[in-house]
Design a protein around this motif. Structure first.
Motif, short mmCIF file in Angstrom:
data_model
loop_
_atom_site.label_atom_id
_atom_site.label_comp_id
_atom_site.label_asym_id
_atom_site.label_seq_id
_atom_site.Cartn_x
_atom_site.Cartn_y
_atom_site.Cartn_z
N LEU A 157 0.84 -1.19 0.00
CA LEU A 157 0.00 0.00 0.00
C LEU A 157 0.87 1.24 0.00
O LEU A 157 1.89 1.30 0.71
CB LEU A 157 -0.89 0.00 1.26
N VAL A 158 0.48 2.21 -0.79
CA VAL A 158 1.14 3.53 -0.79
C VAL A 158 0.10 4.56 -0.36
O VAL A 158 -0.96 4.67 -0.98
CB VAL A 158 1.68 3.89 -2.18
N VAL A 159 0.39 5.29 0.71
CA VAL A 159 -0.48 6.36 1.17
C VAL A 159 0.21 7.68 0.84
O VAL A 159 1.33 7.93 1.28
CB VAL A 159 -0.74 6.28 2.69
N THR A 160 -0.45 8.51 0.07
CA THR A 160 0.16 9.76 -0.35
C THR A 160 -0.86 10.89 -0.32
O THR A 160 -2.04 10.67 -0.02
CB THR A 160 0.77 9.62 -1.77
N SER A 161 -0.40 12.08 -0.63
CA SER A 161 -1.25 13.26 -0.58
C SER A 161 -2.05 13.41 -1.87
O SER A 161 -1.63 12.97 -2.94
CB SER A 161 -0.38 14.49 -0.37
N THR A 162 -3.20 14.06 -1.76
CA THR A 162 -3.96 14.40 -2.96
C THR A 162 -3.21 15.41 -3.81
O THR A 162 -3.57 15.63 -4.97
CB THR A 162 -5.34 14.97 -2.59
N TYR A 163 -2.17 16.01 -3.25
CA TYR A 163 -1.35 16.96 -3.99
C TYR A 163 -0.12 16.30 -4.61
O TYR A 163 0.74 16.98 -5.18
CB TYR A 163 -0.91 18.12 -3.08
N ALA A 164 -0.01 14.99 -4.49
CA ALA A 164 1.12 14.28 -5.09
C ALA A 164 1.07 14.42 -6.61
O ALA A 164 0.01 14.64 -7.21
CB ALA A 164 1.08 12.81 -4.70
N ASP A 165 2.23 14.29 -7.23
CA ASP A 165 2.32 14.40 -8.68
C ASP A 165 1.41 13.37 -9.34
O ASP A 165 1.57 12.16 -9.12
CB ASP A 165 3.77 14.15 -9.11
N VAL A 197 -4.71 11.05 0.77
CA VAL A 197 -5.27 11.78 1.91
C VAL A 197 -5.14 13.27 1.60
O VAL A 197 -4.05 13.76 1.27
CB VAL A 197 -4.51 11.46 3.21
N GLY A 198 -6.25 14.00 1.69
CA GLY A 198 -6.24 15.42 1.40
C GLY A 198 -6.10 16.25 2.66
O GLY A 198 -5.79 15.74 3.74
N ILE A 199 -6.33 17.54 2.53
CA ILE A 199 -6.30 18.46 3.67
C ILE A 199 -7.70 18.52 4.27
O ILE A 199 -8.64 18.94 3.60
CB ILE A 199 -5.84 19.86 3.24
N ALA A 200 -7.83 18.10 5.50
CA ALA A 200 -9.14 18.09 6.16
C ALA A 200 -9.62 19.52 6.39
O ALA A 200 -8.88 20.37 6.88
CB ALA A 200 -9.06 17.35 7.49
N ALA A 201 -10.88 19.77 6.04
CA ALA A 201 -11.44 21.11 6.19
C ALA A 201 -12.24 21.27 7.48
O ALA A 201 -12.78 22.35 7.74
CB ALA A 201 -12.33 21.43 4.99
N SER A 202 -12.33 20.21 8.28
CA SER A 202 -13.11 20.28 9.51
C SER A 202 -12.70 19.12 10.42
O SER A 202 -12.01 18.19 9.99
CB SER A 202 -14.61 20.17 9.21
#
Length: 246
Positions: free
Chosen positions: A51-59, A76-81
C-alpha cells in the motif's frame, strides 16, 4: 497518522519530510526509527509495498505510474473540519488493517475536544492565526474549526479573508483582534519579521502568543496537541506574561 495506527513493522518507509523538524508534524526521534523515501516511483517500487499512502497533492503522473504498476495507492487530502479529520483517521486505520487503533486515536481526539471547550457562557475570543508571510486561515479549515471549539472566533474570516489570504501588518494595526496567534518556530529577531514586528507593541489591548508550525500541518495526532496549546493560551489571557510572544 500512519505511525500512530500501524504496527512499526508495517511501515516500509515514511516521507523524508518526517525527519525535518521544520516540516514534520510528528516527533523527529520517532520518525528516525523508520526508513524514508523521496516518493519517486523507483524509490517506492524498491520498497515492495502492499500500500502507498500519499497526498492528494502528489504528482498525478507518479500516482498513475504506481497504480499502473499494480500498486494500491490511497490518497489523503487536507481536512477542512474536525469531522473530515476524524474520517481520515478511520480511513488510514482501515487501510492499515488496524481499526481498533484508529478508534483509540479518535477517542483521544474526542477527549481533547471535550477538554478544550470553554466555560459555559464565555463569549468567543477574537483571534487571528497569523502564519509566516501574513497568511491566515479561512472559515472552512480544520484549524478554524478547532479554534471555534476551543473558545476563539476566527477574526480574519470575520473580516472577509479566506484560506491562505494575506493579512498585511497595516491592516492588523488598523483593526486588531484581542489575540494574535503567531505561527512561528522562532520568536523575536530570528523569527518571521512580520509576525513579531516592533509596531505590534503599540497594540496595547492585543495579546500575542506563539504557535508551533507543526501543530497546524495535519490532523490526526496533532489535534490534541493543538487544542492543548489553545487552551493554555486561553487560560493565560489575563496574565501579563502573555504580552510578549512565548
Amino acid at each position: 497518522m500512519l505511525a500512530e495506527v500501524a504496527d512499526p513493522a508495517q511501515i516500509a518507509a515514511l516521507s523524508f519530510y518526517s525527519r525535518d523538524p521544520a516540516q514534520t508534524s510528528m516527533d523527529v526521534d520517532l520518525a528516525r526509527r523508520f526508513a524514508t523515501t523521496d516518493g519517486a516511483v523507483e524509490s517506492v517500487l524498491a520498497l515492495h509495498p502492499d500500500l502507498v499512502v500519499t497526498s492528494t497533492y502528489a504528482d498525478p503522473a507518479t500516482v498513475r505510474a504506481l497504480r499502473g504498476l499494480g500498486l494500491r495507492v490511497e490518497t489523503v487530502g487536507i481536512a477542512a473540519s474536525l469531522d473530515a479529520a476524524r474520517d481520515q483517521v478511520r480511513d488510514v486505520a482501515a487501510w492499515a488493517g488496524q481499526p481498533a487503533r484508529g478508534a483509540a486515536l479518535l477517542a483521544r481526539i474526542d477527549r481533547a475536544v471535550a477538554d478544550a471547550a470553554p466555560p459555559h457562557g464565555q463569549p468567543p475570543i477574537p483571534a487571528v492565526l497569523w502564519e509566516p508571510g501574513g497568511l491566515v486561515p479561512g472559515r472552512q479549515t480544520l484549524v478554524a474549526d478547532l479554534m471555534t471549539r476551543a473558545g476563539f472566533a476566527n477574526f480574519s474570516a470575520q473580516r472577509g479573508l479566506g484560506q491562505s489570504e494575506r493579512l498585511p501588518l497595516e491592516r492588523m494595526l488598523a483593526d486588531p483582534p484581542r489575540l494574535i496567534l503567531a505561527v512561528a518556530d522562532k520568536v523575536g529577531p530570528e523569527g518571521d519579521r512580520l509576525l513579531f514586528h516592533p509596531a505590534l507593541a503599540a497594540l496595547t489591548q492585543t495579546r500575542r502568543a506563539a504557535i508551533s508550525p507543526n501543530l497546524i500541518y495535519c490532523g490526526g495526532p496533532t489535534i490534541p496537541r493543538f487544542l492543548a496549546r489553545l487552551v493554555a493560551v486561553r487560560r493565560q489571557l489575563e496574565s501579563p506574561a502573555l504580552d510578549q510572544p512565548q
